[in-house]
Write a protein that holds these residues in place. Structure first.
Motif, PDB file in Angstrom:
ATOM      1  N   VAL A  85      -8.990 -10.374   8.916  1.00 21.92           N
ATOM      2  CA  VAL A  85      -8.077 -11.208   9.690  1.00 21.92           C
ATOM      3  C   VAL A  85      -8.022 -12.636   9.152  1.00 21.92           C
ATOM      4  N   VAL A  86      -9.051 -13.064   8.449  1.00 26.93           N
ATOM      5  CA  VAL A  86      -8.972 -14.344   7.730  1.00 26.93           C
ATOM      6  C   VAL A  86      -7.880 -14.250   6.668  1.00 26.93           C
TER       7      VAL A  86
ATOM      8  N   HIS B 252     -13.696  -1.197  -1.572  1.00 32.22           N
ATOM      9  CA  HIS B 252     -13.272  -1.684  -0.266  1.00 32.22           C
ATOM     10  C   HIS B 252     -11.839  -1.223  -0.041  1.00 32.22           C
ATOM     11  N   ILE B 253     -11.605  -0.557   1.080  1.00 34.36           N
ATOM     12  CA  ILE B 253     -10.293   0.001   1.407  1.00 34.36           C
ATOM     13  C   ILE B 253      -9.785  -0.679   2.673  1.00 34.36           C
ATOM     14  N   ALA B 254      -8.625  -1.295   2.592  1.00 35.54           N
ATOM     15  CA  ALA B 254      -8.095  -2.029   3.742  1.00 35.54           C
ATOM     16  C   ALA B 254      -6.599  -2.194   3.593  1.00 35.54           C
ATOM     17  N   SER B 255      -5.951  -2.512   4.702  1.00 32.18           N
ATOM     18  CA  SER B 255      -4.544  -2.890   4.642  1.00 32.18           C
ATOM     19  C   SER B 255      -4.394  -4.128   3.773  1.00 32.18           C
ATOM     20  N   ASP B 256      -3.200  -4.306   3.223  1.00 34.35           N
ATOM     21  CA  ASP B 256      -2.916  -5.508   2.449  1.00 34.35           C
ATOM     22  C   ASP B 256      -2.702  -6.646   3.442  1.00 34.35           C
ATOM     23  N   ASN B 257      -3.810  -7.189   3.928  1.00 33.18           N
ATOM     24  CA  ASN B 257      -3.763  -8.150   5.027  1.00 33.18           C
ATOM     25  C   ASN B 257      -3.102  -9.469   4.644  1.00 33.18           C
ATOM     26  N   HIS B 258      -3.302  -9.906   3.431  1.00 37.34           N
ATOM     27  CA  HIS B 258      -2.664 -11.149   2.992  1.00 37.34           C
ATOM     28  C   HIS B 258      -1.147 -10.992   3.009  1.00 37.34           C
TER      29      HIS B 258
ATOM     30  N   GLY C  16      -2.584 -15.569   4.466  1.00 38.39           N
ATOM     31  CA  GLY C  16      -1.270 -15.122   4.023  1.00 38.39           C
ATOM     32  C   GLY C  16      -0.152 -15.759   4.831  1.00 38.39           C
ATOM     33  N   PHE C  17      -0.395 -15.903   6.131  1.00 31.42           N
ATOM     34  CA  PHE C  17       0.606 -16.508   7.017  1.00 31.42           C
ATOM     35  C   PHE C  17       0.819 -17.983   6.684  1.00 31.42           C
ATOM     36  N   THR C  18      -0.256 -18.742   6.614  1.00 31.94           N
ATOM     37  CA  THR C  18      -0.117 -20.186   6.394  1.00 31.94           C
ATOM     38  C   THR C  18       0.385 -20.502   4.986  1.00 31.94           C
ATOM     39  N   ASP C  19      -0.069 -19.721   3.993  1.00 31.44           N
ATOM     40  CA  ASP C  19       0.398 -19.950   2.620  1.00 31.44           C
ATOM     41  C   ASP C  19       1.899 -19.717   2.510  1.00 31.44           C
ATOM     42  N   ARG C  20       2.376 -18.576   3.080  1.00 35.16           N
ATOM     43  CA  ARG C  20       3.799 -18.264   2.981  1.00 35.16           C
ATOM     44  C   ARG C  20       4.625 -19.250   3.809  1.00 35.16           C
ATOM     45  N   LEU C  21       4.135 -19.630   4.976  1.00 36.60           N
ATOM     46  CA  LEU C  21       4.884 -20.561   5.820  1.00 36.60           C
ATOM     47  C   LEU C  21       5.078 -21.894   5.107  1.00 36.60           C
TER      48      LEU C  21
END
Length: 313
Positions: free
Chosen positions: A168-169, A131-137, A174-179
């Motif tokens: 996008v999940v 699976h190849i994707a941006s590092d979305n997290h 990643g957003f909520t964890d870091r926040l």
């Protein structure tokens, strides 16, 4: 994944790319390997750029049969059936729905054909080789750092998401964890799907702003929905009190940041052309019998008022 629709004129390069949609190969006619490639929708410039990178890196070694289901799950399943029946050497797939794509994915691997998923993962293990994707997290995490900066460590934030798509999940997580880690004074008061559509995201944002009048920040998991949220903020007359962060570094998103007076403050840039090149390099390795990593992340970068000129299109 960049959800920013490209308004297509009479550009020759775009028409040449779209010309592959009827089962014709890209560059590499007469190549030793035939690869079936089904995307999400070429109405998004992001996926056009991925195909460009794939085709450029092929360099005569792969003949790609690019297909565009245009966001239609049934059409994508039919494309997969065609790939399998025609006996391609490998399949690359941007699943339209992470859960519903399981059947199509199994169709490929049950036929003994290697499967690589791109940008969006299949939730189930169907035997996909990579699976190849941006590092979305990580992308969500850098968006959270920027939101913390914009809000000064305090305030209420809403998220506009799309839970049907794994990539996008990961951004939201990643957003909520870091926040939660860096900004305990900022609360995520609501999270709702905008279905990756601008008009739907605008309607969702309008409802959320009414339900949560104290909101000072919006994180949308792609720029298309961030731009919809921007329209809701403008309609509410709250451009001066709300900060919006998107994801994808679309041309429209960059233009909003460049204006200097928009509520659209930042976005996270992916590198879809490099992602496409990585897909081709990985496909060639698989076809040559080499081992590859199961998960191959592509780096992301925050774009804001300090560096937007580097990403202007």
């Amino acid at each position: 994944m960049r959800f920013a629709p490209l308004i297509i004129g009479a550009g020759v390069s775009v028409l040449a790319l779209v010309g592959c949609s009827a089962g014709e190969g890209g560059s590499g006619e007469g190549a030793g390997h035939t690869v079936g490639a089904t995307t999400y929708s070429r109405s998004f410039e992001f996926y056009q750029d991925i195909e460009t990178g794939m085709d450029e890196e092929a360099a005569g070694e792969i003949e790609y049969r690019f297909q565009d289901p245009n966001g239609d799950l049934a059409a994508q399943t039919a494309e997969i059936e065609d790939f399998v029946s025609s006996g391609v050497d490998l399949v690359t797939m941007v699943p339209i729905d992470s859960d519903a794509a399981e059947a199509a994915g199994r169709m490929v691997t049950d036929a003994g054909i290697p499967l690589i998923t791109v940008d969006i993962a299949i939730t189930a293990d169907v035997g996909q080789i990579a699976h190849i994707a941006s590092d979305n997290h990580e992308g969500g995490a850098v968006a959270a750092d920027k939101m913390n900066e914009l809000l000064g460590g305090a305030g209420e934030v809403v998220v506009i998401n799309n839970p049907a798509i794994t990539s996008v999940v990961d951004r939201e997580t990643g957003f909520t964890d870091r926040l939660a880690e860096v900004a305990p004074g900022i609360s995520v008061v609501a999270s709702q799907s905008g279905d990756s559509e601008r008009e739907q995201a605008q309607a969702v944002a309008e409802d959320l702003l009414q339900a949560h009048p104290g909101v000072t920040g919006i994180f949308a998991v792609n720029d298309e929905m961030a731009l919809g949220a921007l329209q809701a903020v403008i309609a509410a007359g709250r451009e001066d009190t709300i900060s919006i962060i998107g994801f994808d570094a679309s041309s429209e998103g960059i233009a909003e940041i460049a204006s200097g007076d928009s509520a659209f403050k930042a976005t996270v840039a992916q590198d879809p052309v490099e992602m496409g090149r990585t897909v081709t390099r990985t496909a060639l390795a698989v076809l040559n019998g080499e081992d590859v990593d199961a998960d191959i992340p592509v780096p992301v970068t925050l774009v804001d008022d300090t560096n937007h000129t580097e990403y202007a299109q």
